[in-house]
Design a protein around this motif. Sequence first.
Motif, PDB file in Angstrom:
ATOM      1  N   ASN A  40      -9.632 -17.278  38.479  1.00  0.00           N
ATOM      2  CA  ASN A  40      -8.568 -16.604  39.225  1.00  0.00           C
ATOM      3  C   ASN A  40      -7.309 -17.470  39.326  1.00  0.00           C
ATOM      4  N   PHE A  41      -6.809 -17.919  38.162  1.00  0.00           N
ATOM      5  CA  PHE A  41      -5.594 -18.721  38.129  1.00  0.00           C
ATOM      6  C   PHE A  41      -4.372 -17.861  38.407  1.00  0.00           C
ATOM      7  N   VAL A  42      -3.429 -18.406  39.199  1.00  0.00           N
ATOM      8  CA  VAL A  42      -2.138 -17.768  39.440  1.00  0.00           C
ATOM      9  C   VAL A  42      -1.047 -18.801  39.166  1.00  0.00           C
ATOM     10  N   THR A  43       0.143 -18.305  38.788  1.00  0.00           N
ATOM     11  CA  THR A  43       1.261 -19.218  38.561  1.00  0.00           C
ATOM     12  C   THR A  43       2.112 -19.271  39.815  1.00  0.00           C
ATOM     13  N   LYS A  44       2.583 -20.464  40.129  1.00  0.00           N
ATOM     14  CA  LYS A  44       3.416 -20.663  41.310  1.00  0.00           C
ATOM     15  C   LYS A  44       4.681 -21.396  40.872  1.00  0.00           C
ATOM     16  N   HIS A  45       5.835 -20.860  41.259  1.00  0.00           N
ATOM     17  CA  HIS A  45       7.108 -21.494  40.945  1.00  0.00           C
ATOM     18  C   HIS A  45       7.475 -22.430  42.080  1.00  0.00           C
ATOM     19  N   VAL A  46       7.598 -23.720  41.768  1.00  0.00           N
ATOM     20  CA  VAL A  46       7.889 -24.736  42.774  1.00  0.00           C
ATOM     21  C   VAL A  46       9.322 -25.209  42.577  1.00  0.00           C
ATOM     22  N   LYS A  47      10.063 -25.253  43.680  1.00  0.00           N
ATOM     23  CA  LYS A  47      11.470 -25.650  43.630  1.00  0.00           C
ATOM     24  C   LYS A  47      11.597 -27.100  43.163  1.00  0.00           C
ATOM     25  N   VAL A  48      12.602 -27.372  42.341  1.00  0.00           N
ATOM     26  CA  VAL A  48      12.822 -28.712  41.807  1.00  0.00           C
ATOM     27  C   VAL A  48      13.308 -29.629  42.923  1.00  0.00           C
ATOM     28  N   GLY A  49      12.702 -30.815  42.982  1.00  0.00           N
ATOM     29  CA  GLY A  49      13.106 -31.803  43.975  1.00  0.00           C
ATOM     30  C   GLY A  49      12.967 -33.191  43.372  1.00  0.00           C
ATOM     31  N   GLN A  50      13.201 -34.206  44.180  1.00  0.00           N
ATOM     32  CA  GLN A  50      13.075 -35.579  43.709  1.00  0.00           C
ATOM     33  C   GLN A  50      12.203 -36.365  44.674  1.00  0.00           C
ATOM     34  N   THR A  51      11.408 -37.264  44.097  1.00  0.00           N
ATOM     35  CA  THR A  51      10.632 -38.169  44.928  1.00  0.00           C
ATOM     36  C   THR A  51      11.491 -39.388  45.238  1.00  0.00           C
ATOM     37  N   GLN A  52      10.977 -40.313  46.030  1.00  0.00           N
ATOM     38  CA  GLN A  52      11.741 -41.510  46.381  1.00  0.00           C
ATOM     39  C   GLN A  52      11.980 -42.392  45.169  1.00  0.00           C
ATOM     40  N   ARG A  53      11.097 -42.315  44.190  1.00  0.00           N
ATOM     41  CA  ARG A  53      11.277 -43.121  42.965  1.00  0.00           C
ATOM     42  C   ARG A  53      12.323 -42.528  42.033  1.00  0.00           C
ATOM     43  N   GLY A  54      12.677 -41.271  42.273  1.00  0.00           N
ATOM     44  CA  GLY A  54      13.702 -40.650  41.427  1.00  0.00           C
ATOM     45  C   GLY A  54      13.128 -39.701  40.388  1.00  0.00           C
ATOM     46  N   THR A  55      11.806 -39.528  40.349  1.00  0.00           N
ATOM     47  CA  THR A  55      11.221 -38.608  39.373  1.00  0.00           C
ATOM     48  C   THR A  55      11.377 -37.175  39.859  1.00  0.00           C
ATOM     49  N   LYS A  56      11.532 -36.275  38.912  1.00  0.00           N
ATOM     50  CA  LYS A  56      11.722 -34.866  39.247  1.00  0.00           C
ATOM     51  C   LYS A  56      10.368 -34.199  39.474  1.00  0.00           C
ATOM     52  N   THR A  57      10.332 -33.309  40.451  1.00  0.00           N
ATOM     53  CA  THR A  57       9.139 -32.519  40.714  1.00  0.00           C
ATOM     54  C   THR A  57       9.514 -31.058  40.623  1.00  0.00           C
ATOM     55  N   GLY A  58       8.527 -30.191  40.554  1.00  0.00           N
ATOM     56  CA  GLY A  58       8.792 -28.760  40.533  1.00  0.00           C
ATOM     57  C   GLY A  58       8.507 -28.162  39.179  1.00  0.00           C
ATOM     58  N   GLY A  59       8.830 -26.886  39.043  1.00  0.00           N
ATOM     59  CA  GLY A  59       8.564 -26.157  37.820  1.00  0.00           C
ATOM     60  C   GLY A  59       7.500 -25.096  38.068  1.00  0.00           C
ATOM     61  N   ILE A  60       6.834 -24.670  36.994  1.00  0.00           N
ATOM     62  CA  ILE A  60       5.800 -23.648  37.095  1.00  0.00           C
ATOM     63  C   ILE A  60       4.438 -24.333  37.084  1.00  0.00           C
ATOM     64  N   GLU A  61       3.661 -24.113  38.142  1.00  0.00           N
ATOM     65  CA  GLU A  61       2.326 -24.703  38.257  1.00  0.00           C
ATOM     66  C   GLU A  61       1.293 -23.589  38.296  1.00  0.00           C
ATOM     67  N   THR A  62       0.091 -23.884  37.817  1.00  0.00           N
ATOM     68  CA  THR A  62      -1.011 -22.928  37.931  1.00  0.00           C
ATOM     69  C   THR A  62      -2.098 -23.539  38.793  1.00  0.00           C
ATOM     70  N   HIS A  63      -2.684 -22.713  39.645  1.00  0.00           N
ATOM     71  CA  HIS A  63      -3.801 -23.177  40.465  1.00  0.00           C
ATOM     72  C   HIS A  63      -4.684 -21.979  40.806  1.00  0.00           C
ATOM     73  N   GLU A  64      -5.877 -22.270  41.340  1.00  0.00           N
ATOM     74  CA  GLU A  64      -6.836 -21.222  41.658  1.00  0.00           C
ATOM     75  C   GLU A  64      -6.436 -20.493  42.941  1.00  0.00           C
ATOM     76  N   ALA A  65      -6.604 -19.179  42.935  1.00  0.00           N
ATOM     77  CA  ALA A  65      -6.345 -18.364  44.119  1.00  0.00           C
ATOM     78  C   ALA A  65      -7.690 -17.955  44.730  1.00  0.00           C
ATOM     79  N   PRO A  66      -7.707 -17.642  46.031  1.00  0.00           N
ATOM     80  CA  PRO A  66      -8.967 -17.253  46.680  1.00  0.00           C
ATOM     81  C   PRO A  66      -9.522 -15.927  46.158  1.00  0.00           C
ATOM     82  N   ILE A  67     -10.852 -15.810  46.197  1.00  0.00           N
ATOM     83  CA  ILE A  67     -11.572 -14.589  45.840  1.00  0.00           C
ATOM     84  C   ILE A  67     -12.408 -14.204  47.061  1.00  0.00           C
ATOM     85  N   HIS A  68     -12.525 -12.913  47.337  1.00  0.00           N
ATOM     86  CA  HIS A  68     -13.322 -12.476  48.481  1.00  0.00           C
ATOM     87  C   HIS A  68     -14.799 -12.807  48.237  1.00  0.00           C
TER      88      HIS A  68
END
Length: 113
Positions: A40-68
Amino acid sequence: MANIKKGDLVQVISGPSHGKQGKVIEVLVEKNKVIVEGINFVTKHVKVGQTQRGTKTGGIETHEAPIHISNVAVVDPKSKKPTRVGFREEVVEKDGVKKKVRVRYAKKSGEKL
């Protein structure tokens, strides 16, 4: 006592992922849902941000969604097929004290308590 616990091997018995097996990552008791590894993978759009080291975060991630919970069944460790769960009382002796404990077990088809 819950029928499905974290770490159980379960099989999806209805829905788009019908027939797939996976291990339970998390049980959401309040919502009666489970998160199953690799199902039950779903795609999640995460807003682009920066960590303290300066690396970029965000983009399209996939993760498991709950099932009844009603859409998954525990897999019998011997036959590797979905089965129902039963409970029996067993006497456990710990430090010389006997105590009755409810124990989960995988029922065979047609078996009664």
